[in-house]
Design an enzyme around this catalytic site. Structure first.
Site, PDB file in Angstrom:
ATOM      1  N   ARG A  78       0.952  -1.027  -0.226  1.00 42.63           N
ATOM      2  CA  ARG A  78      -0.046   0.072   0.221  1.00 42.63           C
ATOM      3  C   ARG A  78       0.842   1.053  -0.207  1.00 42.63           C
ATOM      4  O   ARG A  78       2.230   1.078   0.951  1.00 42.63           O
ATOM      5  CB  ARG A  78      -0.520  -0.157   1.351  1.00 42.63           C
ATOM      6  CG  ARG A  78      -1.705  -0.301   1.307  1.00 42.63           C
ATOM      7  CD  ARG A  78      -3.168  -0.800  -0.081  1.00 42.63           C
ATOM      8  NE  ARG A  78      -4.370  -1.021  -0.105  1.00 42.63           N
ATOM      9  CZ  ARG A  78      -4.293  -1.525  -1.263  1.00 42.63           C
ATOM     10  NH1 ARG A  78      -3.198  -2.070  -1.784  1.00 42.63           N
ATOM     11  NH2 ARG A  78      -5.521  -2.389  -1.937  1.00 42.63           N
ATOM     12  N   ASP A  88       4.995   0.139  -6.304  1.00 45.80           N
ATOM     13  CA  ASP A  88       4.179  -0.906  -7.492  1.00 45.80           C
ATOM     14  C   ASP A  88       2.609   0.356  -7.294  1.00 45.80           C
ATOM     15  O   ASP A  88       1.805   0.529  -7.869  1.00 45.80           O
ATOM     16  CB  ASP A  88       3.575  -2.313  -7.214  1.00 45.80           C
ATOM     17  CG  ASP A  88       2.419  -2.504  -8.335  1.00 45.80           C
ATOM     18  OD1 ASP A  88       2.458  -2.111  -9.010  1.00 45.80           O
ATOM     19  OD2 ASP A  88       1.161  -2.747  -7.875  1.00 45.80           O
ATOM     20  N   GLU A 109      -3.061   7.829  -5.562  1.00 40.97           N
ATOM     21  CA  GLU A 109      -2.908   7.805  -6.601  1.00 40.97           C
ATOM     22  C   GLU A 109      -4.417   7.969  -7.344  1.00 40.97           C
ATOM     23  O   GLU A 109      -5.546   8.248  -6.094  1.00 40.97           O
ATOM     24  CB  GLU A 109      -3.404   5.612  -6.034  1.00 40.97           C
ATOM     25  CG  GLU A 109      -2.043   4.954  -5.780  1.00 40.97           C
ATOM     26  CD  GLU A 109      -2.231   3.814  -5.486  1.00 40.97           C
ATOM     27  OE1 GLU A 109      -3.217   3.491  -6.015  1.00 40.97           O
ATOM     28  OE2 GLU A 109      -0.867   3.096  -5.542  1.00 40.97           O
ATOM     29  N   HIS A 137       0.166   0.366 -10.088  1.00 42.27           N
ATOM     30  CA  HIS A 137      -0.259  -0.343  -9.351  1.00 42.27           C
ATOM     31  C   HIS A 137      -0.808  -1.531  -9.396  1.00 42.27           C
ATOM     32  O   HIS A 137      -2.393  -1.743 -10.532  1.00 42.27           O
ATOM     33  CB  HIS A 137      -1.643   0.491  -8.752  1.00 42.27           C
ATOM     34  CG  HIS A 137      -2.224  -0.127  -7.222  1.00 42.27           C
ATOM     35  ND1 HIS A 137      -2.861   0.536  -6.758  1.00 42.27           N
ATOM     36  CD2 HIS A 137      -2.749  -1.531  -7.079  1.00 42.27           C
ATOM     37  CE1 HIS A 137      -3.175  -0.446  -5.569  1.00 42.27           C
ATOM     38  NE2 HIS A 137      -2.871  -1.458  -5.228  1.00 42.27           N
ATOM     39  N   GLY A 143      -0.388  -4.466  -9.234  1.00 40.62           N
ATOM     40  CA  GLY A 143      -0.346  -5.978  -8.050  1.00 40.62           C
ATOM     41  C   GLY A 143      -1.228  -7.648  -8.265  1.00 40.62           C
ATOM     42  O   GLY A 143      -1.224  -8.182  -8.769  1.00 40.62           O
ATOM     43  N   ALA A 144      -2.419  -6.121  -8.653  1.00 43.80           N
ATOM     44  CA  ALA A 144      -3.575  -7.539  -9.004  1.00 43.80           C
ATOM     45  C   ALA A 144      -4.219  -7.971  -9.995  1.00 43.80           C
ATOM     46  O   ALA A 144      -4.952  -8.261 -10.398  1.00 43.80           O
ATOM     47  CB  ALA A 144      -5.084  -6.819  -7.672  1.00 43.80           C
TER      48      ALA A 144
END
Length: 523
Positions: free
Chosen positions: A231, A255, A260, A278, A280-281
């Site tokens: 995070r 990331d 954001e 971002h 990551g997922a």
């Protein structure tokens, strides 16, 4: 039930909701807070990813909201305290993107170690800078992990395949559990000091905000590297910039960012900082998995009436614990409703004792179930598994949990003392709850429907007159139990009736000689 689905959540989630009996309304337009407030009142639930913010005003406008779902792990875009105070369950999908976030961590670690993004960019621009981008190997390096949950542990396993030494810290994980995954458990400061690569896998909380700052960076090895796929805000970006620019750190891979989306940061100026928006997922598999997980939670909670497995504002229940306590959840709630209708005067203290098999498992969900049942008849607001402990605390009710390994006559027993009155219950079979004790009296009562509670003196001409009053008013008695300690002493009569007795009949029964109290209990 009606659920609003936002932020381009996978269509497969919509299919699960629909097949589960839920009306799913999809809206993929970016909505303002005001727009969301105008429509949220008609929905029982809402599912979002990271774009839409579920704020306190939205929650206040959601008069029918029962559950908020985040198709992902982080819930920074949901006002958790506001949801909890409103009794709204918040669930996420912590498992669905585990592999995606794990692989992103490894990708960034490798890219950071071998300078791949920089070399790629230069070569595309016609520059062959082979000597400039000499990297380091992961083999024999120390990977320090802060956070040893699903992702941290998965990263450790993959790092071990690269022959890295893995050390880690997590306040919620035991050294034995860490060791079982090949991780040497160490205090937080030792992990920071010893790591060649420091990887973060913790949520952003009040405690973790700016955890990596100029002071903690000063503890690190010269030339160490930081990876953050957790995070934004856990790493102080200005302090990180200064550390990389000065050469204290050899580089960083990020990331996530404090704000954001962002396209401007001093960190972007540094060639040895690898960044991603971002991601990551952001795999096809993860986006489907998290959406499916949340949709299944919605069906379980809204349609089947089950407890959520991945509630953010309700302590998650491990599958083995849930299997052990699930049959007793209904019993605990019924005991709460029963005690609430017997309680006289202010309630300041509740003492719950779990005996036998229940003494061996985590029983907090059972206590919450009791509080839900106990508070529901007494408060105007909706009480559920989320806000029951909050409401109890606000009302000054002190709840004590104790365990006793003694089984006695029953395999498992829940005994609850409210003020001076004790009620105990158990299960006869997997789904057959019984109340087997009230104060000192042994009874056998099914906690369902309408039950007339009549403490009295143990003498003739009490049961008959009470039954006559009920029968003469055309109310059927479905069952009766009488408990006594000694002949001629105090006793208790429990009558199951098909319909509740009106106050006028309760007053008439109270006049029967020897009757000490009359309560109509509805479960």
């Amino acid at each position: 039930m009606k659920v609003l689905v936002l932020d381009n959540v996978s269509e497969k989630a919509v299919k699960i909701l629909t097949e589960g009996g839920i009306e799913a309304v999809v809206n993929n337009d970016k909505m303002t807070e005001e727009e969301l407030c105008n429509i949220i009142g008609e929905y029982d639930g809402v599912i979002v990813r990271s774009a839409t913010k579920i704020t306190a005003p939205v929650i206040a406008a959601g008069k029918n909201l029962k559950i908020i779902g985040r198709a992902g792990v982080g819930v920074d875009n949901i006002d958790i305290p506001a949801a909890t105070n409103a009794g709204i369950l918040v669930v996420n999908a912590p498992d669905g993107n585990t592999i995606a976030a794990t692989e992103q961590t490894m990708a960034l670690m490798l890219a950071l170690a071998r300078n791949l993004p920089q070399a790629h960019k230069d070569l595309k621009e016609g520059l062959w800078n082979r000597k400039l981008y000499t990297g380091v190997e992961l083999r024999n390096k120390v990977l320090g992990l802060i956070g040893l949950g699903r992702i941290g542990t998965a990263v450790a396993k993959r790092a071990q395949a690269f022959e890295m030494k893995t050390i880690g810290y997590d306040p919620m994980v035991s050294p034995e559990t860490a060791a079982a995954n090949g991780i040497e458990f160490k205090p937080l400061e030792d992990v920071i000091r010893e790591a060649d690569f420091l990887s973060l896998h913790i949520p952003k909380t009040k405690e973790s905000l700016n955890l990596i700052n100029k002071d903690t960076i000063a503890m690190m090895k010269d030339g160490a590297r930081i990876i953050n796929v957790a995070r934004g805000g856990i790493v102080n970006e200005q302090d990180l910039y200064e550390a990389v620019k000065s050469g204290k750190l050899a580089g960083a891979a990020l990331d996530v960012f404090a704000e954001e989306p962002t396209t401007e940061s001093p960190l972007f100026e540094l060639n040895n900082v690898v960044v991603a928006p971002h991601l990551g997922a952001s795999t096809k598999e993860a986006q489907i998995n998290v959406a499916l997980d949340v949709a299944e939670e919605f069906v379980n909670v809204l349609v089947k009436g089950e407890m959520a497995k991945n509630a953010v504002n309700l302590a998650p229940i491990k599958p083995d614990v849930l299997a052990a306590i699930k049959p007793y959840l209904n019993l605990a709630e019924k005991l709460g409703k029963f005690q609430a209708q017997l309680a006289a005067g202010n309630v300041n203290n509740v003492k719950i004792t779990y005996s036998g098999e229940l003494a061996k498992v985590e029983v907090t969900p059972l206590t919450t179930a009791f509080l839900k049942g106990f508070l529901t008849p007494q408060v105007e607001d909706s009480v559920n598994f989320v806000n029951a402990p909050v409401i109890a605390k606000e009302r000054g009710i002190v709840v004590e949990e104790t365990k006793s390994a003694e089984e006695g006559d029953y395999t498992a027993l829940i005994s609850v003392k409210v003020n001076d009155r004790v009620v105990a219950g158990t299960l006869f079979g997997e789904d057959d709850p019984r109340i087997i004790q009230i104060d000192q009296f042994r009874i056998d009562v099914v906690p369902e429907g309408n039950i007339l509670f009549v403490p009295h003196i143990d003498k003739p001409k009490i049961i008959g007159p009470v039954a006559n009053i009920i029968g003469e008013n055309n109310i059927n008695i479905a069952g009766m139990q009488v408990g006594r300690k000694e002949i001629g002493g105090k006793a208790v009569m429990m009558l199951a009736v098909d319909t509740p007795l009106p106050d006028v009949l309760l007053a008439e029964i109270a006049k029967v000689d020897g009757v000490e109290e009359v309560r109509m209990i509805t479960l």
